[in-house]
Design an enzyme around this catalytic site. Structure first.
Site, PDB file in Angstrom:
ATOM      1  N   ASP A 185       0.849  -1.185   0.000  1.00 40.23           N
ATOM      2  CA  ASP A 185       0.000   0.000   0.000  1.00 40.23           C
ATOM      3  C   ASP A 185       0.889   1.242   0.000  1.00 40.23           C
ATOM      4  O   ASP A 185       1.592   1.508   0.974  1.00 40.23           O
ATOM      5  CB  ASP A 185      -0.886  -0.018   1.246  1.00 40.23           C
ATOM      6  CG  ASP A 185      -1.939   1.078   1.227  1.00 40.23           C
ATOM      7  OD1 ASP A 185      -1.918   1.917   0.307  1.00 40.23           O
ATOM      8  OD2 ASP A 185      -2.790   1.082   2.142  1.00 40.23           O
ATOM      9  N   HIS A 244      -0.411   4.183  -0.141  1.00 41.74           N
ATOM     10  CA  HIS A 244      -1.192   5.040   0.760  1.00 41.74           C
ATOM     11  C   HIS A 244      -1.237   6.497   0.313  1.00 41.74           C
ATOM     12  O   HIS A 244      -1.451   7.401   1.128  1.00 41.74           O
ATOM     13  CB  HIS A 244      -0.618   4.935   2.181  1.00 41.74           C
ATOM     14  CG  HIS A 244      -1.652   5.025   3.264  1.00 41.74           C
ATOM     15  ND1 HIS A 244      -1.790   6.137   4.073  1.00 41.74           N
ATOM     16  CD2 HIS A 244      -2.597   4.146   3.666  1.00 41.74           C
ATOM     17  CE1 HIS A 244      -2.769   5.925   4.932  1.00 41.74           C
ATOM     18  NE2 HIS A 244      -3.279   4.725   4.706  1.00 41.74           N
ATOM     19  N   GLU A 279     -10.051   3.125  -2.637  1.00 44.38           N
ATOM     20  CA  GLU A 279     -10.611   3.332  -1.302  1.00 44.38           C
ATOM     21  C   GLU A 279     -11.113   4.758  -1.110  1.00 44.38           C
ATOM     22  O   GLU A 279     -11.966   5.011  -0.258  1.00 44.38           O
ATOM     23  CB  GLU A 279      -9.586   2.994  -0.229  1.00 44.38           C
ATOM     24  CG  GLU A 279      -8.417   3.956  -0.140  1.00 44.38           C
ATOM     25  CD  GLU A 279      -7.435   3.566   0.946  1.00 44.38           C
ATOM     26  OE1 GLU A 279      -7.620   4.016   2.097  1.00 44.38           O
ATOM     27  OE2 GLU A 279      -6.500   2.817   0.644  1.00 44.38           O
ATOM     28  N   ASP A 322     -14.803   0.822  -1.097  1.00 43.77           N
ATOM     29  CA  ASP A 322     -15.033   0.548   0.320  1.00 43.77           C
ATOM     30  C   ASP A 322     -16.539   0.572   0.570  1.00 43.77           C
ATOM     31  O   ASP A 322     -17.207   1.562   0.263  1.00 43.77           O
ATOM     32  CB  ASP A 322     -14.317   1.602   1.172  1.00 43.77           C
ATOM     33  CG  ASP A 322     -14.315   1.266   2.649  1.00 43.77           C
ATOM     34  OD1 ASP A 322     -15.416   1.067   3.212  1.00 43.77           O
ATOM     35  OD2 ASP A 322     -13.226   1.228   3.245  1.00 43.77           O
TER      36      ASP A 322
END
Length: 381
Positions: free
Chosen positions: A183, A185, A235, A257
């Site tokens: 990830d 991020h 996400e 998500d």
């Protein structure tokens, strides 16, 4: 049957639950939350609840349309997450009213079990091997970890080597028959992503997640073209419209998500859209048991499903964990790195209402950390 009450509960470690009750006693649960903005979403849920009181809960799609399009200003993480939790709760009621799991209402199961992965931090390279080993001992066959801590806008040699060292430690602990995903991020600039991802290929990660921030989605095609590793994201994308450009850019894995992207109603459509691009679905879920239960209903009814994230033992869960608000934990028991198909009505999860109400008395005040570069400027967390 009519909706009579909508309640919300702020529960540790960083979650928000909602409860919809009907006049004949049926109750549905949802998990509407933006991590770090729980109180803001709570206010949005109660504002939207005005559209539900007195209505038939079984008109799930009509409610989704009104909740998302009944105002001139739409979308965004707060409103989409508020809708997501309410949508989950309405599907939960529908399944209970019809005595069927939600995946049955979505066309029936297409598989008997779903593969899951566990999340390890990865911010500290020295901790990677032990964290991976703990997940393997818990019965998992895949993990995901942060590729780095704070990253410079153009990474130096030590930062790049740190990414490679983390992945090497994870690969060694996992062996050749288990998987690791990285990830990014949103901590990497597009230039860093293009430079570093090709260096990861020898360790064969399952995918690299969120290599650039969502506001730079127009650059993700450049990253895809430079990458020998599958690219995943989603996400922080909240609708089919937001997923379309990244699918057109060539991402390999879509990660909506269930507590952010409009709930079950919208994620099933995102999954269908992804299928037209030959892209599998791996729902993002570092949250609580209701969000995971909703994700599993999608996983069992979506042909192009890949793997499911779950948060058991995640470092965020200090003070409360995935199963602390659940009465029947069998639904979340691992079987050779998989979860079996739930057969209970609705979302299939039995919430400990007494524990939820008690936790709400204390609530929580979780917020994302604020990171800074050495020069004092803001860094992506």
């Amino acid at each position: 049957m009519k909706i009579t009450r909508v309640e919300t509960f702020l529960v540790a470690p960083r979650w928000l639950f909602c409860r919809i009750e009907t006049d004949d006693g049926l109750v549905g649960w949802g998990e509407p939350v933006v991590e770090g903005r729980a109180l803001t979403v709570r206010a949005a849920v109660h504002e939207l609840a005005e559209l539900l009181i007195g209505a038939d809960p079984l008109r799930v799609e009509d409610h989704w349309q009104r909740l998302t399009k009944g105002s001139f200003y739409r979308g965004g993480p707060v409103l989409s997450s508020a809708v997501a939790g309410l949508d989950q709760a309405l599907w939960d009621i529908a399944g209970k009213a019809l005595d069927a799991p939600v995946h049955q209402l979505l066309g029936g199961p297409v598989r008997d079990r779903v593969r899951v992965y566990g999340w390890i931090a990865g911010d500290e390279p020295a901790e990677v091997a032990d964290a991976v080993t703990a997940q393997v001992e818990a019965g998992l066959t895949a993990v995901k970890m942060n590729a780095s801590g704070r990253m410079s806008r153009l990474a130096g040699v030590a930062e790049i080597d740190g990414v490679l060292d983390r992945l090497a430690a994870a690969r060694e602990a996992l062996g050749p028959h288990r998987d690791v995903a990285l990830d990014f991020h949103g901590r990497f600039t597009a230039a860093n992503a293009r430079r570093i991802i090709p260096l990861l290929a020898d360790a064969r990660p399952m995918f690299v997640e969120e290599p650039v921030l969502p506001e730079y989605s127009h650059l993700i095609g450049d990253v895809v073209r430079a990458s020998p590793v599958p690219i995943a994201c989603g996400e922080r994308l909240y609708s089919r419209g937001e997923f379309l450009p990244v699918l057109q850019a060539g991402i390999a894995v879509a990660q909506p998500d269930l507590s952010h992207a409009g709930g079950i109603s919208e994620v099933r459509r995102i999954g269908a859209l992804a299928e037209t691009f030959d892209v599998p679905l791996a729902p993002h879920c570092p949250l609580g048991p209701i969000s995971l239960a909703a994700s599993l209903q999608i996983a069992f009814s979506t042909p192009n499903f890949l793997i499911q994230e779950q948060s058991l033992g995640i470092h965020y869960n200090a003070g409360a964990d995935l199963l602390d608000y659940v009465l029947d934990r069998e639904m979340f028991r691992f079987h050779d790195g998989h979860l079996l198909r739930p057969t209970g009505p609705g979302l299939g999860v039995t919430i400990d209402e007494a524990a939820v109400r008690k936790a709400d008395e204390t609530g929580h005040d979780w917020h994302s950390p604020i990171w800074r570069h050495d020069d004092g400027s803001l860094a992506e967390w």
